[in-house]
Design a protein around this motif. Structure first.
Motif, mmCIF file in Angstrom:
data_model
loop_
_atom_site.group_PDB
_atom_site.id
_atom_site.type_symbol
_atom_site.label_atom_id
_atom_site.label_comp_id
_atom_site.label_asym_id
_atom_site.label_seq_id
_atom_site.Cartn_x
_atom_site.Cartn_y
_atom_site.Cartn_z
ATOM 1 N N SER A 125 34.529 45.746 49.370
ATOM 2 C CA SER A 125 33.108 46.081 49.389
ATOM 3 C C SER A 125 32.850 47.065 50.527
ATOM 4 N N PRO A 126 31.823 47.910 50.404
ATOM 5 C CA PRO A 126 31.540 48.888 51.461
ATOM 6 C C PRO A 126 31.363 48.266 52.844
ATOM 7 N N ASP A 127 30.716 47.100 52.919
ATOM 8 C CA ASP A 127 30.513 46.453 54.217
ATOM 9 C C ASP A 127 31.836 46.019 54.838
ATOM 10 N N SER A 128 32.732 45.459 54.019
ATOM 11 C CA SER A 128 34.031 45.027 54.526
ATOM 12 C C SER A 128 34.855 46.208 55.009
ATOM 13 N N VAL A 129 34.855 47.294 54.222
ATOM 14 C CA VAL A 129 35.617 48.486 54.617
ATOM 15 C C VAL A 129 35.058 49.069 55.906
ATOM 16 N N ALA A 130 33.716 49.106 56.022
ATOM 17 C CA ALA A 130 33.098 49.640 57.236
ATOM 18 C C ALA A 130 33.461 48.800 58.463
ATOM 19 N N GLU A 143 43.382 57.767 66.826
ATOM 20 C CA GLU A 143 42.542 58.960 66.967
ATOM 21 C C GLU A 143 41.301 58.863 66.096
ATOM 22 N N GLU A 144 41.484 58.479 64.835
ATOM 23 C CA GLU A 144 40.361 58.280 63.924
ATOM 24 C C GLU A 144 40.825 57.464 62.721
ATOM 25 N N VAL A 145 39.854 56.888 62.055
ATOM 26 C CA VAL A 145 40.113 56.161 60.815
ATOM 27 C C VAL A 145 39.331 56.860 59.706
ATOM 28 N N VAL A 146 40.054 57.272 58.673
ATOM 29 C CA VAL A 146 39.444 58.023 57.585
ATOM 30 C C VAL A 146 39.314 57.100 56.368
ATOM 31 N N SER A 147 38.123 56.953 55.888
ATOM 32 C CA SER A 147 37.886 56.157 54.675
ATOM 33 C C SER A 147 36.874 56.874 53.805
ATOM 34 N N GLU A 148 36.966 56.618 52.512
ATOM 35 C CA GLU A 148 36.021 57.204 51.562
ATOM 36 C C GLU A 148 34.952 56.164 51.241
ATOM 37 N N ASN A 149 34.167 55.819 52.270
ATOM 38 C CA ASN A 149 33.207 54.733 52.114
ATOM 39 C C ASN A 149 32.115 55.085 51.103
ATOM 40 N N ALA A 150 31.722 56.356 51.067
ATOM 41 C CA ALA A 150 30.704 56.755 50.094
ATOM 42 C C ALA A 150 31.241 56.632 48.668
ATOM 43 N N VAL A 151 32.508 57.014 48.493
ATOM 44 C CA VAL A 151 33.124 56.881 47.169
ATOM 45 C C VAL A 151 33.251 55.415 46.793
ATOM 46 N N ILE A 152 33.645 54.596 47.763
ATOM 47 C CA ILE A 152 33.781 53.155 47.519
ATOM 48 C C ILE A 152 32.446 52.552 47.104
#
Length: 292
Positions: A125-130, A143-152
């Motif tokens: 779920s978006p909340d869990s990924v965030a 350095e950074e964490v890249v996720s496609e939260n909008a796509v998810i």
């Protein structure tokens, strides 16, 4: 006399066959709807299995910090798998993808090591990924964490809407099926109202009159369920030749349960509608049956 009996027998068989075909088509529609729901669930599961994020490390991240981070990632219960790629591996992948040597105009490798993380379907779920990206993004060496939260979030909303529409469609189709089966069985019994009235005149009990009609309806419903199951099995075999996902989403175990459910539903609906229709005729007078 013999000719009349043969004609009536052919008429009765034709009526039963027509009734069975009608019920079979209704059950087939229900089965196709159920198969579409199972396939949608399988597609949703496949999408969720591919949801994850990328943890990019600092270029000069110490080995012990990298090992500690990998340990935390692998011990996280929400994470299904973790793949580590060093800078050289990433460069090789980009070179293969682009078809050219990126080091031609560069003095050093521009990429940094990273972890490719896949999540369990229940943690996508978006909340869990965030929450996960925020936590791992705050650790040392990241350095950074890249996720496609909008796509998810978009996929999650789409799957939720598809599930809602599928449920509404299934309920609507079930009501249509009940109405069609009731109409088909009622017409079949109405065509035999002369027999019902004759049995009433000779003093047959309601249960005695009702039994053969319900038994006939049960046989029709069972036969219609078997026929619909055979057609659905053929559709499933044909569809599996196009995409391996169909083989996974529509397993024969799940299809077997669907076949059993359709056969039971067809039998019960035919019995219930037959009982309702025959009771209506038993409660009707001669004028209601023949003069209206």
């Amino acid at each position: 006399m013999a000719h009349n009996k043969a004609t009536r027998r052919i008429s009765t068989l034709g009526s039963r066959f027509t009734s069975m075909i009608s019920v079979c088509l209704v059950l087939l529609l229900l089965g196709i709807g159920a198969m579409a729901g199972l396939l949608g669930k399988g597609v949703a599961g496949e999408v969720r299995r591919n949801v994850g994020f990328v943890v990019k490390l600092e270029r000069e991240c110490p080995d012990d910090v990298c090992e500690e981070l990998e340990k935390q990632l692998r011990n996280c219960p929400a994470i299904a798998s973790v793949d580590f790629l060093n800078a050289d591996s990433i460069l090789a992948q980009e070179k293969e993808y682009l078809g050219e040597n990126l080091l031609t105009d560069l003095d050093e490798n521009p990429f940094s090591p990273e972890f490719n993380v896949n999540l369990h379907p229940g943690a996508t779920s978006p909340d869990s990924v965030a929450a996960l990206t925020s936590y791992f993004g705050s650790l040392d060496g990241v350095e950074e964490v890249v996720s496609e939260n909008a796509v998810i979030a978009g996929v999650d909303n789409a799957l939720r809407r598809i599930g809602t529409f599928s449920l509404i469609g299934a309920i609507a189709l079930l009501f249509v099926a009940i109405a069609l089966i009731n109409n088909t069985v009622s017409l079949s019994i109405y065509s035999r109202r002369h027999t019902i009235h004759t049995m009433k005149l000779v003093g047959a009990t309601r249960g005695f009159i009702r039994a053969p009609f319900i038994r006939s309806a049960a046989i029709n419903g069972f036969a219609a369920g078997i026929a619909a199951s055979a057609l659905l099995a053929a559709i499933r075999i044909y569809a599996a030749t196009f995409d391996p996902l169909v083989e996974q989403a529509l397993s024969w175990w799940a299809m077997g349960l669907l076949f059993a459910a359709l056969t039971v539903v067809g039998t019960l609906l035919c019995c219930a509608t037959a009982a309702f229709a025959i009771n209506r005729h038993l409660n009707s007078s001669y004028e209601d049956l023949f003069l209206k």
